[in-house]
Design an enzyme around this catalytic site. Structure first.
Site, mmCIF file in Angstrom:
data_model
loop_
_atom_site.group_PDB
_atom_site.id
_atom_site.type_symbol
_atom_site.label_atom_id
_atom_site.label_comp_id
_atom_site.label_asym_id
_atom_site.label_seq_id
_atom_site.Cartn_x
_atom_site.Cartn_y
_atom_site.Cartn_z
ATOM 1 C CG ASP A 1 -2.111 0.872 1.099
ATOM 2 O OD1 ASP A 1 -2.326 1.415 -0.005
ATOM 3 O OD2 ASP A 1 -2.827 1.061 2.093
ATOM 4 C CG ASN B 1 -7.482 -2.536 -6.043
ATOM 5 O OD1 ASN B 1 -6.514 -3.273 -5.875
ATOM 6 N ND2 ASN B 1 -7.835 -1.643 -5.124
#
Ligand code: FPP
Length: 249
Positions: A29, A77
């Site tokens: 991330d 996503n």
């Protein structure tokens, strides 16, 4: 593979070789924030993140960690801007095509887990080729979670098991943890011992929900593109200081 300088090739002396995790999972991330901090488009963070991942894979090999799993694209996503999603799909395909030869030389077995059927066909073809060509490699097991969701993985396992029950191939009483595990995408892979999440968020984000039951979780504020061998060293040191009880006293 990478142009970044590679330091710390040997296992650092303070780490105990006999107590390394057998499987490390990473939530990569912070790519977007890394790019933003530099006034770059978000995609440059993903581009740079690939170098970080390649060096971590090499580091696992150098230090004796036998399995690495990376969360590259979640089922959620798809909700990102179209151009970012398209960039990521193209990036995966380009990286696979470029790195296959080196993965063969380095004896890496690559595997993709997730709902692969909804990926672009050209990426699916590259994924199949890389999994097929590396399937007999006995070095590090490298797993890439792409279009992956932990709940979705459990649902597809339930459906597969239910279909076998309906056919009469198994009795409901035969369903146990081992049987469920055999129907997960990660079948054959040991559960992660250590989950590393970069960029400071304290969440699992639908990653390997079943498999993470007893994983030690390590969160660092470092953004993924800056996660290097020194950072991995810190994560392994923290892991080796934990007392793992697996629910016992
Ligand atoms: C999360 O950062 C990162 C991703 C969604 C993509 C990660 C993918 C790679 C590094 C490429 C890997 C390539 C292969 C072939 C395995 P973010 O965009 O959520 O960052 P932010 O939270 O700062 O916005």
């Amino acid at each position: 593979m990478t142009t970044k300088p590679i330091a710390l090739q040997e296992l650092p002396a303070d780490l105990d070789k006999s107590r390394l995790p057998g499987h490390v999972a990473v939530i990569m991330d912070g790519n977007g924030r890394w790019a933003k901090q530099r006034g770059l488009p978000r995609i440059m963070g993903h581009q740079r993140g690939v170098d970080t991942l390649k060096d971590l894979l090499r580091c696992c090999r150098d230090w004796g960690v036998p399995a690495l799993t990376a969360y590259a694209f979640s089922t959620e996503n798809w909700g990102r801007p179209l151009e970012e999603v398209e960039f990521l799909m193209t990036l995966f395909e380009r990286v696979l095509r470029k790195e296959l030869k080196e993965m063969m030389e380095e004896n890496v077995r690559i595997r993709f887990v997730g709902n692969l059927e909804s990926l672009p066909p050209s990426l699916q073809a590259e994924i199949e080729r890389s999994m097929e060509e590396t399937k007999d490699n006995l070095g590090i097991q490298f797993t890439v979670a792409t279009n992956y969701g932990g709940r979705q993985e459990i649902v597809q396992a339930c459906r597969a098991i239910a279909a076998k029950v309906r056919q009469g191939a198994i009795e409901p009483e035969e369903i146990d943890e081992a049987l469920v595990e055999r129907h997960l995408y990660t079948c054959g892979l040991p559960s992660p011992d250590l989950l590393i999440r970069t960029s400071g968020e304290m969440r699992i984000s639908n990653f390997l929900l079943w498999q993470m039951a007893y994983a030690e979780i390590y969160v660092t504020p470092t953004l993924w593109p800056d996660f290097d061998r020194a950072q991995f060293h810190q994560a392994l040191s923290a892991y080796q200081q934990r007392e793992r009880r697996f629910g016992k006293v």
